[in-house]
Enzyme design. Structure first.
Site, mmCIF file in Angstrom:
data_model
loop_
_atom_site.group_PDB
_atom_site.id
_atom_site.type_symbol
_atom_site.label_atom_id
_atom_site.label_comp_id
_atom_site.label_asym_id
_atom_site.label_seq_id
_atom_site.Cartn_x
_atom_site.Cartn_y
_atom_site.Cartn_z
ATOM 1 C CB THR A 130 -0.934 0.057 1.230
ATOM 2 O OG1 THR A 130 -1.361 1.411 1.436
ATOM 3 C CG2 THR A 130 -0.260 -0.404 2.514
ATOM 4 C CG ASP A 132 -2.219 4.992 2.607
ATOM 5 O OD1 ASP A 132 -1.893 5.755 1.683
ATOM 6 O OD2 ASP A 132 -3.390 4.754 2.917
ATOM 7 N NE ARG A 176 -8.476 4.858 3.861
ATOM 8 C CZ ARG A 176 -8.791 3.946 2.970
ATOM 9 N NH1 ARG A 176 -9.893 4.056 2.302
ATOM 10 N NH2 ARG A 176 -8.007 2.907 2.737
HETATM 11 O O1 F6P Z 1 -4.603 2.671 -0.686
HETATM 12 C C1 F6P Z 1 -4.859 3.542 0.381
HETATM 13 C C2 F6P Z 1 -5.344 4.831 -0.148
HETATM 14 O O2 F6P Z 1 -4.394 5.245 -1.039
HETATM 15 C C3 F6P Z 1 -5.653 5.916 0.863
HETATM 16 O O3 F6P Z 1 -4.586 6.740 1.201
HETATM 17 C C4 F6P Z 1 -6.767 6.673 0.186
HETATM 18 O O4 F6P Z 1 -7.567 7.324 1.112
HETATM 19 C C5 F6P Z 1 -7.499 5.585 -0.489
HETATM 20 O O5 F6P Z 1 -6.543 4.626 -0.846
HETATM 21 C C6 F6P Z 1 -8.312 5.974 -1.693
HETATM 22 O O6 F6P Z 1 -8.982 4.852 -2.136
HETATM 23 P P1 F6P Z 1 -9.957 4.751 -3.385
HETATM 24 O O7 F6P Z 1 -9.141 4.262 -4.518
HETATM 25 O O8 F6P Z 1 -10.986 3.765 -2.988
HETATM 26 O O9 F6P Z 1 -10.498 6.118 -3.626
#
Ligand code: F6P
Length: 328
Positions: A130, A132, A176
Site C-alpha cells: 500500500t 500509505d 487516510r
Molecule cells: O490505498 C490507500 C489509499 O491510497 C488511501 O490513502 C486513500 O484514502 C485511499 O486509498 C483511496 O482509495 P480509493 O481508490 O478507494 O479512492
C-alpha cells in the site's frame, strides 16, 4: 500437522500500489523455482468467489516488473465480508485444488485472510502493499517509496510556480489514517509545514508558523497536508481560513489524488517486492500460515498476521523532529 502445499493462489486486493506486479512476478517465479503450481486470482476476494483463476508459469509474468497497477486487477469485495461469500470462496479454491493463498495488499486484505483462515483453516500469507505505509511489522510497504518519488516530483513542480507568484500552496497527499507520505515527502521536498493525523498542529500554530516564515523572508510557502489530518478543516477550508487571517499570501490548493498510486515502481519497490514474494512462498512451503512478510532491520522477517492487523505503524519521531528543525 501442516498441509503439504502443491498449488498456491496469488491475488492483489484493496488500493493498488506500484510494485504489486513485481510481487506477483516474484511469487510466480518462486513457485516455478520450487516446482509448485501457481494460480493468479483476478480482482482479489471477488475473483476467488467467482473462480476467476488463471494458471501462471514463469514466462507469464515477463515484462511486468516495471509496470504500475496490477495485472491481476484489484477490488474491495463486499461479498467476501459475509460468511456465505467466504463459503463460496472456499468451495472455489478447493475445486481448483489451491491449497495456500498469498494475499498482496493492506490491512483490509489481511483481515479478510485472517477470517478466512479461522473459518476454513486455509493457509494464508500476507505481502504488505500500500502506498500509505501504514502496516505494523514492516518499515516499508510495497509502493510507498514510488509514491514518495511521485509526490516529491509534483511538489517540486508546484514550488516553481509558487515562488514565481509568491504564493502559499496547500498540497493534499494520500494517507487516510497515516501521515507517512506527508512527512517523508514533506521533508524531501522542503515543505514549510507538514500536517499529519498523528500530530495535530492546531490552526493557531499553523498561522503562527506561516507568519514566522513570512517574517524570516520567505515569499512563497508549501504546506503538505495528509488527507487524514486532524486539524479540523480540509485543504479548501484551510485556504479560506488562512486567506481570512493573513493577507500576505495569495493561497492555492492542489490535491494530488490517485496519481500517487500509479506509475512505474522505483527500484527500491521492485527489489522489496521481489524479496517479499520469495519469502512469502517459502514461508508457505515451510508449512507456516497466518504470517505477514516484512522488512525489519534490512532483513525479511515474519509477523503474525493478527499482530500486523492490530498493531499500529508509528510515525518516525526522529524524522518529525528533523522536519521541525528544517522549517526554522
Ligand atoms: O490505498 C490507500 C489509499 O491510497 C488511501 O490513502 C486513500 O484514502 C485511499 O486509498 C483511496 O482509495 P480509493 O481508490 O478507494 O479512492
Amino acid at each position: 500437522m501442516s498441509k503439504i502445499i502443491k498449488k498456491i493462489g496469488v491475488m492483489t486486493s484493496g488500493g493498488d500500489s506500484p510494485g504489486m506486479n513485481a510481487a506477483i512476478r516474484s511469487v510466480v517465479r518462486t513457485c516455478a523455482f520450487h516446482n509448485i503450481e501457481c494460480v493468479g486470482i483476478y480482482r482479489g476476494y471477488e475473483g476467488i468467489m467467482e473462480g476467476d483463476f488463471k494458471t501462471m508459469d514463469a514466462r507469464s509474468v515477463k515484462g511486468i516488473i516495471n509496470k504500475g497497477g496490477t495485472v491481476l486487477k484489484s477490488a474491495r469485495s463486499k461479498g467476501f465480508r459475509t460468511p456465505e461469500g467466504r463459503k463460496i470462496a472456499h468451495e472455489q479454491l478447493v475445486k481448483a485444488g489451491i491449497d495456500g493463498l498469498i494475499v498482496i495488499g493492506g490491512d483490509g486484505t489481511f483481515n479478510g485472510g485472517l477470517v478466512f483462515n479461522k473459518e476454513f483453516d486455509f493457509p494464508v500469507i500476507g505481502i504488505p502493499s500500500t502506498i500509505d505505509n501504514d502496516i505494523f511489522g514492516t518499515t516499508h510497504t510495497i509502493g510507498f517509496d514510488s509514491a514518495l518519488n511521485t509526490v516529491v516530483e509534483c511538489i517540486d513542480k508546484i514550488r516553481d510556480t509558487a515562488s514565481s507568484h509568491n504564493r502559499l500552496f496547500f498540497i493534499e497527499v494520500m494517507g487516510r489514517d497515516a501521515g507517512h507520505i506527508a512527512l517523508n515527502a514533506g521533508v524531501g521536498a522542503g515543505a514549510e509545514e507538514i500536517l499529519i493525523p498523528e500530530e495535530n498542529l492546531g490552526l493557531h500554530r499553523l498561522l503562527e508558523s506561516l507568519h514566522r516564515s513570512k517574517r524570516s523572508g520567505k515569499s512563497s510557502s508549501i504546506v503538505v497536508v495528509a488527507e487524514g489530518d486532524k486539524i479540523g478543516k480540509n485543504v479548501f477550508e484551510l485556504k479560506d481560513y488562512v486567506e481570512a487571517n493573513m493577507d500576505e499570501y495569495d493561497v492555492r490548493v492542489s490535491v494530488l489524488g490517485h496519481m500517487q498510486r500509479g506509475g512505474s515502481p522505483s527500484c527500491f519497490d521492485r527489489v522489496l517486492a521481489s524479496r517479499m514474494g520469495v519469502k512469502a512462498v517459502e514461508t508457505l512451503l515451510e508449512g507456516k500460515t497466518n504470517y505477514m512478510v516484512g522488512l525489519l532491520n534490512e532483513q525479511m522477517e515474519l509477523t503474525p498476521l493478527e499482530q500486523a492487523v492490530k498493531g499500529k505503524s508509528e510515525i518516525d519521531r526522529e524524522l518529525l523532529r528533523v522536519s521541525e528543525i528544517m522549517t526554522t
